[in-house]
Design a protein around this motif. Structure first.
Motif, PDB file in Angstrom:
ATOM      1  N   VAL A  63     -36.647  -9.279  84.521  1.00 53.61           N
ATOM      2  CA  VAL A  63     -35.538  -9.390  85.470  1.00 53.61           C
ATOM      3  C   VAL A  63     -35.631  -8.284  86.517  1.00 53.61           C
ATOM      4  CG1 VAL A  63     -33.030  -9.224  85.698  1.00 53.61           C
ATOM      5  CG2 VAL A  63     -34.019 -10.644  83.910  1.00 53.61           C
ATOM      6  N   ALA A  64     -35.948  -7.069  86.084  1.00 53.81           N
ATOM      7  CA  ALA A  64     -36.100  -5.960  87.031  1.00 53.81           C
ATOM      8  C   ALA A  64     -37.238  -6.247  88.007  1.00 53.81           C
ATOM      9  CB  ALA A  64     -36.354  -4.658  86.281  1.00 53.81           C
ATOM     10  N   TRP A  65     -38.348  -6.774  87.513  1.00 52.86           N
ATOM     11  CA  TRP A  65     -39.481  -7.117  88.355  1.00 52.86           C
ATOM     12  C   TRP A  65     -39.081  -8.174  89.398  1.00 52.86           C
ATOM     13  CZ3 TRP A  65     -43.976 -10.648  86.454  1.00 52.86           C
ATOM     14  CH2 TRP A  65     -44.972 -10.728  87.435  1.00 52.86           C
ATOM     15  N   ALA A  66     -38.364  -9.192  88.953  1.00 50.51           N
ATOM     16  CA  ALA A  66     -37.960 -10.259  89.872  1.00 50.51           C
ATOM     17  C   ALA A  66     -36.959  -9.754  90.910  1.00 50.51           C
ATOM     18  CB  ALA A  66     -37.356 -11.423  89.088  1.00 50.51           C
ATOM     19  N   ARG A  67     -36.109  -8.811  90.538  1.00 49.34           N
ATOM     20  CA  ARG A  67     -35.120  -8.272  91.480  1.00 49.34           C
ATOM     21  C   ARG A  67     -35.743  -7.269  92.452  1.00 49.34           C
ATOM     22  NH1 ARG A  67     -32.452 -12.261  90.932  1.00 49.34           N
ATOM     23  NH2 ARG A  67     -30.914 -12.470  89.286  1.00 49.34           N
ATOM     24  N   LEU A  68     -36.672  -6.454  91.962  1.00 43.78           N
ATOM     25  CA  LEU A  68     -37.278  -5.436  92.817  1.00 43.78           C
ATOM     26  C   LEU A  68     -38.349  -6.008  93.742  1.00 43.78           C
ATOM     27  CD1 LEU A  68     -37.553  -2.527  90.235  1.00 43.78           C
ATOM     28  CD2 LEU A  68     -35.911  -2.749  92.105  1.00 43.78           C
ATOM     29  N   ARG A  69     -39.051  -7.025  93.294  1.00 42.48           N
ATOM     30  CA  ARG A  69     -40.120  -7.642  94.086  1.00 42.48           C
ATOM     31  C   ARG A  69     -39.896  -9.156  94.179  1.00 42.48           C
ATOM     32  NH1 ARG A  69     -44.313  -4.458  96.214  1.00 42.48           N
ATOM     33  NH2 ARG A  69     -45.466  -6.380  96.028  1.00 42.48           N
ATOM     34  N   PRO A  70     -38.866  -9.598  94.916  1.00 44.95           N
ATOM     35  CA  PRO A  70     -38.582 -11.038  94.977  1.00 44.95           C
ATOM     36  C   PRO A  70     -39.682 -11.797  95.717  1.00 44.95           C
ATOM     37  CG  PRO A  70     -37.208  -9.846  96.530  1.00 44.95           C
ATOM     38  CD  PRO A  70     -37.956  -8.816  95.726  1.00 44.95           C
ATOM     39  N   ILE A  71     -39.842 -13.043  95.348  1.00 46.81           N
ATOM     40  CA  ILE A  71     -40.803 -13.915  96.016  1.00 46.81           C
ATOM     41  C   ILE A  71     -40.143 -14.450  97.279  1.00 46.81           C
ATOM     42  CG2 ILE A  71     -42.052 -16.096  95.879  1.00 46.81           C
ATOM     43  CD1 ILE A  71     -42.405 -15.584  92.914  1.00 46.81           C
ATOM     44  N   ALA A  72     -40.800 -14.267  98.404  1.00 40.94           N
ATOM     45  CA  ALA A  72     -40.282 -14.752  99.684  1.00 40.94           C
ATOM     46  C   ALA A  72     -41.017 -16.039 100.052  1.00 40.94           C
ATOM     47  CB  ALA A  72     -40.463 -13.708 100.759  1.00 40.94           C
ATOM     48  N   VAL A  73     -40.253 -17.092 100.258  1.00 46.38           N
ATOM     49  CA  VAL A  73     -40.814 -18.392 100.608  1.00 46.38           C
ATOM     50  C   VAL A  73     -40.639 -18.595 102.111  1.00 46.38           C
ATOM     51  CG1 VAL A  73     -40.666 -20.874 100.201  1.00 46.38           C
ATOM     52  CG2 VAL A  73     -40.177 -19.285  98.341  1.00 46.38           C
ATOM     53  N   PRO A  74     -41.736 -18.819 102.846  1.00 49.02           N
ATOM     54  CA  PRO A  74     -41.585 -19.024 104.293  1.00 49.02           C
ATOM     55  C   PRO A  74     -40.897 -20.342 104.601  1.00 49.02           C
ATOM     56  CG  PRO A  74     -43.876 -19.279 103.641  1.00 49.02           C
ATOM     57  CD  PRO A  74     -43.119 -18.848 102.423  1.00 49.02           C
ATOM     58  N   ILE A  75     -40.039 -20.312 105.606  1.00 43.64           N
ATOM     59  CA  ILE A  75     -39.335 -21.524 106.054  1.00 43.64           C
ATOM     60  C   ILE A  75     -39.975 -21.964 107.356  1.00 43.64           C
ATOM     61  CG2 ILE A  75     -37.138 -22.471 106.801  1.00 43.64           C
ATOM     62  CD1 ILE A  75     -35.781 -20.303 105.124  1.00 43.64           C
ATOM     63  N   ASP A  76     -40.496 -23.202 107.360  1.00 40.87           N
ATOM     64  CA  ASP A  76     -41.136 -23.735 108.539  1.00 40.87           C
ATOM     65  C   ASP A  76     -40.069 -24.175 109.525  1.00 40.87           C
ATOM     66  OD1 ASP A  76     -43.047 -24.576 110.285  1.00 40.87           O
ATOM     67  OD2 ASP A  76     -43.573 -26.393 109.174  1.00 40.87           O
ATOM     68  N   GLU A  77     -40.172 -23.701 110.780  1.00 37.06           N
ATOM     69  CA  GLU A  77     -39.163 -24.013 111.792  1.00 37.06           C
ATOM     70  C   GLU A  77     -39.382 -25.380 112.440  1.00 37.06           C
ATOM     71  OE1 GLU A  77     -39.069 -20.787 114.528  1.00 37.06           O
ATOM     72  OE2 GLU A  77     -38.449 -19.345 112.993  1.00 37.06           O
ATOM     73  N   LYS A  78     -40.598 -25.919 112.337  1.00 40.30           N
ATOM     74  CA  LYS A  78     -40.903 -27.204 112.959  1.00 40.30           C
ATOM     75  C   LYS A  78     -40.472 -28.347 112.036  1.00 40.30           C
ATOM     76  CE  LYS A  78     -45.211 -26.223 113.371  1.00 40.30           C
ATOM     77  NZ  LYS A  78     -46.635 -26.326 113.614  1.00 40.30           N
ATOM     78  N   PRO A  79     -39.972 -29.443 112.601  1.00 43.15           N
ATOM     79  CA  PRO A  79     -39.667 -30.605 111.773  1.00 43.15           C
ATOM     80  C   PRO A  79     -40.947 -31.204 111.195  1.00 43.15           C
ATOM     81  CG  PRO A  79     -38.647 -30.805 113.960  1.00 43.15           C
ATOM     82  CD  PRO A  79     -39.529 -29.596 113.976  1.00 43.15           C
ATOM     83  N   ALA A  80     -40.842 -31.880 110.081  1.00 42.44           N
ATOM     84  CA  ALA A  80     -41.995 -32.437 109.376  1.00 42.44           C
ATOM     85  C   ALA A  80     -42.628 -33.609 110.121  1.00 42.44           C
ATOM     86  CB  ALA A  80     -41.596 -32.868 107.990  1.00 42.44           C
TER      87      ALA A  80
END
Length: 82
Positions: A63-80
């Motif tokens: 839990v500490a690992w997940a809170r200290l180093r969260p995974i960042a997921v890129p959000i694509d700004e262009k429509p699919a």
């Protein structure tokens, strides 16, 4: 530049920590209420208690690992559809 969003509850580390934590709580409780005759079968070591405590420590680390180093997921700004 694409924005980033945290994975949050969908982070696999949180899922693993939750499952191991549940087992850890169960084993810790069983270790606390264990009869001495059962402890003597394991060479005098309360393995349920120690195993449960180990699992709870593992959970805290995850839990500490997940809170200290969260995974960042890129959000694509262009429509699919483009």
């Amino acid at each position: 530049m694409a924005e980033k969003k945290k994975a949050g509850a969908f982070d696999i580390r949180i899922v693993i920590a939750t499952l191991v934590g549940i087992y850890g709580v169960v084993l810790t409780v069983l270790g606390i209420v264990e009869k001495q005759a059962e402890i003597d079968k394991a060479a005098g070591i309360n393995i349920n208690l120690w195993g449960g405590i180990g699992m709870l420590v593992f959970t805290a680390v995850f839990v500490a690992w997940a809170r200290l180093r969260p995974i960042a997921v890129p959000i694509d700004e262009k429509p699919a559809d483009e």
